[in-house]
Design an enzyme around this catalytic site. Structure first.
Site, mmCIF file in Angstrom:
data_model
loop_
_atom_site.group_PDB
_atom_site.id
_atom_site.type_symbol
_atom_site.label_atom_id
_atom_site.label_comp_id
_atom_site.label_asym_id
_atom_site.label_seq_id
_atom_site.Cartn_x
_atom_site.Cartn_y
_atom_site.Cartn_z
ATOM 1 N N TYR A 183 -6.107 -22.941 71.258
ATOM 2 C CA TYR A 183 -5.288 -21.874 70.708
ATOM 3 C C TYR A 183 -3.998 -22.478 70.198
ATOM 4 O O TYR A 183 -3.378 -23.299 70.853
ATOM 5 C CB TYR A 183 -4.980 -20.832 71.782
ATOM 6 N N HIS A 234 -0.168 -19.743 71.995
ATOM 7 C CA HIS A 234 0.149 -20.779 72.982
ATOM 8 C C HIS A 234 1.483 -21.466 72.713
ATOM 9 O O HIS A 234 1.649 -22.656 72.989
ATOM 10 C CB HIS A 234 -0.979 -21.821 73.063
#
Length: 270
Positions: A183, A234
């Site tokens: 991510y 993230h």
């Protein structure tokens, strides 16, 4: 045939006999469980102290520092023990100490619920809903593969799916870990890293942004409002880029866009 600790009346003081750390890694994900054993042989509590990327310092914090501090103390004094473990080191907070203290705190509440012989949520006033929505991951190397994995989740009864584009494997989807793609960035998205660069994944934010928008747009077009879409950045984007991708994704009506900026970028959140 219930053990004696199920009958609190007249029960003598229950104390912490031992604290153990259990390291385990189901599906390749590093987890840390704190187990508090008590003076009652069959009574123990479990708590999560997981810090996936730095689990060994958490183990040390529990075993080398919190355990000597807590063994012999009354398991019922949860608030007192929480304050003790937080301020005893003088310097406090931070992910290592917070995870260590959290694991101990959860285990003590687990013991409290067992002593009360009721689910912990009943001790806190009872449940306030009959169920909660959950989500699963879907990923893929291609848009068709991605949509196939979304359909798999819908067929299982999921309505919330977190989208990742650029990597796929059964193990990856089962664990929630990134295979071909993490991510917030794709492995190998820069075809030619700098000459002499160390081996590793080099992050191309432009590639990540464009492919993520493309993937989420395609899934929304294919499935309409039958699915709630989510994505986790993230924290890998500078604030101006995070604002940009949030604006681009706004028409898709995401259920959430997670961790678009780092905690250090606090002034940008407003």
């Amino acid at each position: 045939n219930k053990p004696a600790w199920c009958f609190p009346k007249g029960l003598s003081l229950i104390t912490i006999r031992d604290i153990r750390v259990i390291l385990t890694a189901p599906m390749g994900r590093n987890l840390l469980v704190v187990k508090i054993e008590t003076s009652e042989p069959d009574l123990y509590g479990l708590g999560c102290g997981t810090f996936t990327q730095r689990y060994l310092p958490v183990r040390s914090a529990v075993e080398d520092y919190l355990k000597p501090l807590l063994v012999g103390r009354d398991v019922s004094r949860i608030e007192d023990l929480w304050r003790l473990t937080m301020v005893n080191s003088y310097w406090r907070n931070g992910p290592v100490l917070n995870n260590a203290v959290s694991g101990v705190d959860m285990a003590l509440w687990d013991i409290k619920a067992k002593l009360a012989n009721m689910p912990l949520h009943d001790m806190w006033g009872g449940k306030c809903r009959e169920a909660a929505a959950v989500y699963q991951h879907a990923d893929g190397e291609t848009l068709d593969e991605l949509c196939g994995h979304v359909q798999e989740q819908l067929d299982l009864g999921m309505r919330h799916v977190r989208i990742r584009f650029g990597g796929s494997s059964t193990a990856t989807r089962a664990s929630g870990e990134a295979g071909g793609m993490a991510y917030g960035g794709s492995k190998g998205s820069i075809a030619r890293p700098p000459e002499g660069a160390l081996e590793g994944a080099y992050y191309d934010p432009r590639h990540y942004t464009t492919t993520t928008i493309e993937a989420l747009t395609h899934v929304r077009e294919q499935f309409g409002d039958a699915v709630e879409l989510m994505h986790d950045v993230h924290e890998r984007m500078p604030p101006i880029a995070a604002i940009g991708i949030a604006k681009e994704l706004e028409p898709l009506r995401l259920f959430f866009l997670e961790d678009a900026m780092s905690p250090e970028d606090l002034p940008w959140f407003e």
